[in-house]
Design a protein around this motif. Sequence first.
Motif, PDB file in Angstrom:
ATOM      1  N   ALA A  12       1.237  -1.338   0.180  1.00  0.00           N
ATOM      2  CA  ALA A  12       0.017  -0.248   0.093  1.00  0.00           C
ATOM      3  C   ALA A  12       0.344   1.331   0.229  1.00  0.00           C
ATOM      4  N   ALA A  13       1.977   1.460   0.811  1.00  0.00           N
ATOM      5  CA  ALA A  13       2.698   2.481   1.003  1.00  0.00           C
ATOM      6  C   ALA A  13       3.760   2.623  -0.713  1.00  0.00           C
ATOM      7  N   PHE A  14       4.160   1.603  -1.081  1.00  0.00           N
ATOM      8  CA  PHE A  14       4.331   2.138  -2.543  1.00  0.00           C
ATOM      9  C   PHE A  14       3.499   2.368  -3.751  1.00  0.00           C
ATOM     10  N   LEU A  15       2.273   1.816  -3.554  1.00  0.00           N
ATOM     11  CA  LEU A  15       1.548   2.311  -4.549  1.00  0.00           C
ATOM     12  C   LEU A  15       0.789   4.206  -3.851  1.00  0.00           C
ATOM     13  N   CYS A  16       0.698   4.456  -3.094  1.00  0.00           N
ATOM     14  CA  CYS A  16       0.262   5.414  -2.535  1.00  0.00           C
ATOM     15  C   CYS A  16       1.173   6.223  -2.799  1.00  0.00           C
ATOM     16  N   GLY A  17       2.846   5.935  -2.438  1.00  0.00           N
ATOM     17  CA  GLY A  17       4.064   6.743  -2.457  1.00  0.00           C
ATOM     18  C   GLY A  17       4.320   6.987  -4.250  1.00  0.00           C
ATOM     19  N   TRP A  18       4.296   6.414  -5.299  1.00  0.00           N
ATOM     20  CA  TRP A  18       4.376   6.067  -6.084  1.00  0.00           C
ATOM     21  C   TRP A  18       3.146   7.073  -6.908  1.00  0.00           C
ATOM     22  N   ALA A  19       2.084   7.372  -6.367  1.00  0.00           N
ATOM     23  CA  ALA A  19       1.226   7.956  -7.125  1.00  0.00           C
ATOM     24  C   ALA A  19       1.211   9.303  -6.417  1.00  0.00           C
ATOM     25  N   GLY A  20       1.726   9.091  -5.177  1.00  0.00           N
ATOM     26  CA  GLY A  20       2.181  10.726  -4.626  1.00  0.00           C
ATOM     27  C   GLY A  20       2.875  11.775  -5.058  1.00  0.00           C
ATOM     28  N   VAL A  21       3.985  11.135  -5.454  1.00  0.00           N
ATOM     29  CA  VAL A  21       5.516  11.568  -6.132  1.00  0.00           C
ATOM     30  C   VAL A  21       5.188  11.889  -7.745  1.00  0.00           C
ATOM     31  N   LEU A  22       4.305  11.277  -8.523  1.00  0.00           N
ATOM     32  CA  LEU A  22       3.987  11.420  -9.136  1.00  0.00           C
ATOM     33  C   LEU A  22       3.109  12.827  -9.469  1.00  0.00           C
ATOM     34  N   GLY A  23       2.092  12.988  -8.127  1.00  0.00           N
ATOM     35  CA  GLY A  23       1.492  14.158  -8.055  1.00  0.00           C
ATOM     36  C   GLY A  23       2.441  15.211  -8.421  1.00  0.00           C
TER      37      GLY A  23
END
Length: 123
Positions: A12-23
Amino acid sequence: MFALYLTVTLIAAFLCGWAGVLGLIGHDIPKSQAEKLGVPVSWTPVMGTLLAAGTLGLLAGIAVPLLGTLAAAGLVLYFIGAFYVHVRVRDYDFTFWSVFFAAVVAALAVALAHYGPDGAWQL
């Protein structure tokens, strides 16, 4: 049980972190999604910040269960809001949303299962 908790939380942290960095970096994916959903593009860094904060909370929750539980709950609320935004503009492609939502719901569930309803609230 800790291995399951750790695995689900890290996914979950990887997925949300990836999306957060893209934003946060202003990538085209969150910008195009914002335009498609009628959300101001200027909000993408804010949404990226929320996702990044949730990611850090999930990771901190490995050491401090309260933070992880609250972060997972906050991310669940974030993705419920995203679901509403999709439905509002009649966009019914929930492929990516369902992956993210399932991950954060699972992170919340395993945190509560691992630490228990009382243990998760102890600092």
